[in-house]
Design a protein around this motif. Structure first.
Motif, PDB file in Angstrom:
ATOM      1  N   ASP A 189       0.637  -1.039   0.078  1.00  0.00           N
ATOM      2  CA  ASP A 189       0.153   0.455  -0.086  1.00  0.00           C
ATOM      3  C   ASP A 189       0.733   0.934  -0.292  1.00  0.00           C
ATOM      4  O   ASP A 189       2.167   1.072   0.648  1.00  0.00           O
ATOM      5  N   VAL A 191       0.368   4.818   0.834  1.00  0.00           N
ATOM      6  CA  VAL A 191      -0.193   6.392   1.377  1.00  0.00           C
ATOM      7  C   VAL A 191       0.024   7.622   0.553  1.00  0.00           C
ATOM      8  O   VAL A 191      -0.893   7.841   0.946  1.00  0.00           O
ATOM      9  N   PRO A 195      -5.681   9.497  -3.508  1.00  0.00           N
ATOM     10  CA  PRO A 195      -7.298   8.537  -2.486  1.00  0.00           C
ATOM     11  C   PRO A 195      -7.250   8.029  -3.706  1.00  0.00           C
ATOM     12  O   PRO A 195      -7.938   6.201  -3.706  1.00  0.00           O
ATOM     13  N   ARG A 198      -4.720   5.410  -4.941  1.00  0.00           N
ATOM     14  CA  ARG A 198      -4.468   4.170  -4.227  1.00  0.00           C
ATOM     15  C   ARG A 198      -5.481   3.596  -4.375  1.00  0.00           C
ATOM     16  O   ARG A 198      -5.054   2.467  -3.971  1.00  0.00           O
ATOM     17  N   GLN A 199      -6.845   3.890  -4.367  1.00  0.00           N
ATOM     18  CA  GLN A 199      -7.902   3.014  -4.489  1.00  0.00           C
ATOM     19  C   GLN A 199      -7.542   1.874  -5.577  1.00  0.00           C
ATOM     20  O   GLN A 199      -7.501   0.167  -5.070  1.00  0.00           O
TER      21      GLN A 199
END
Length: 314
Positions: A189, A191, A195, A198-199
């Protein structure tokens, strides 16, 4: 290869009694019976190695006991309807404008809104059960019964917590015959990504065999149980008809489709994969030809197939 009759008996004998079967639990008369019925070429007693190979062969895909085992021990029940509470409009999810997803979502809505009776769906590679889900609308707005398939244990926990009104299973749909254990590659992942990206990255997990060697250090491999998709359909939905099948596995999609037993019928298929060559598209079309489907939408990373007559009369 799907096999039945006495060969199925031998396979299940091994599953239930282990190597003790070969070591001596089977009586001499049973060994003779299994050998004589294994095939016309076996007119003599099998050696130890021959009998062991027969007994440890893959289980028949839609074996009744295998389906019951999946239903009783692997498939998780749906949450009561009304449990899932989206934070966005189901008609206009926030990722509608991203890539080709919105076009496929709209096509699915327009096709299935004509249904007078709720149908069925299966989503392979369901991730967290919400982000870019192509089955969410038919489940929530039309009352479809469904199955969500997701092998990543972290994503599966989020999926279960979301409260989708669908059966679910933490496993993969195998691109091979029968049922087996495999290795799932889970990307680390990041970070630091925005967003949305990242998804997308979180949902890029796949079987290790489909990860380039140079990229494998970007994640980790964990064992995962994989089942034939046809067996999953029958175990969860108690049906051989899938009105909407979505397959998004980042590798092996065509092989997954090829190995679905002939008894299973699919009415609308969505393959979320980059089909970039004519040969790949021909292979995909050949895999779904038995269902009488034709492409209604083909883009770089998403392909929707509907009944041929729907396109002719469009």
């Amino acid at each position: 290869m799907e096999m039945g009759g006495p060969t199925r008996v031998m396979k299940w004998a091994t599953r239930k009694y282990g190597r003790l079967v070969v070591a001596g639990v089977l009586s001499t008369s049973l060994m003779v019976n299994l050998t004589l019925h294994a095939g016309s070429a076996l007119h003599y007693y099998c050696s130890y190695e021959c009998l062991e190979a027969l007994l440890t062969a893959p289980i028949f895909t839609l074996d009744h006991d295998a389906v019951l085992h999946l239903r009783d021990n692997w498939v998780d029940p749906p949450a009561p309807r009304g449990t899932y509470k989206p934070s966005f409009s189901l008609d206009q999810p926030p990722w509608t404008a991203k890539g080709n997803w919105g076009e496929a979502y709209t096509l699915i809505k327009n096709y299935f809104k004509q249904y007078e009776v709720p149908g069925t769906f299966v989503e392979v590679g369901a991730a967290d059960g919400e982000f870019q889900s192509l089955t969410l609308w038919v489940e929530q707005q039309l009352g479809f019964r469904g199955l969500l398939v997701e092998p990543n244990p972290q994503a599966y926990q989020v999926l279960r917590a979301a409260g989708r009104s669908a059966y679910s299973i933490q496993a993969c749909a195998t691109p091979d015959e029968g049922h087996r254990q495999d290795l799932l590659w889970i990307r680390n992942d990041d970070v630091g990504l925005p967003p949305f990206l990242r998804q997308l990255q979180k949902g890029s997990n796949r079987l290790l065999r489909y990860v380039p060697v140079e990229d494998r250090d970007l994640g980790r491999a964990v064992p995962v149980r994989c089942f034939n998709l046809g067996a999953l359909v029958v175990a969860a939905l108690r049906s051989v008809t899938v009105d909407l099948l979505v397959v998004s596995t980042h590798g092996g999609e065509i092989d997954i489709l090829r190995n679905i037993p002939q008894q299973i019928k699919v009415k609308v298929l969505v393959v979320v994969a980059a089909i970039v060559t004519g040969e790949e598209m021909d292979n995909l079309k050949a895999a779904v030809d038995r269902w009488g489907l034709a492409p209604a939408l083909t883009r770089h990373d998403i392909n929707v197939f509907v009944p041929q007559e729907s396109i002719i009369h469009a």
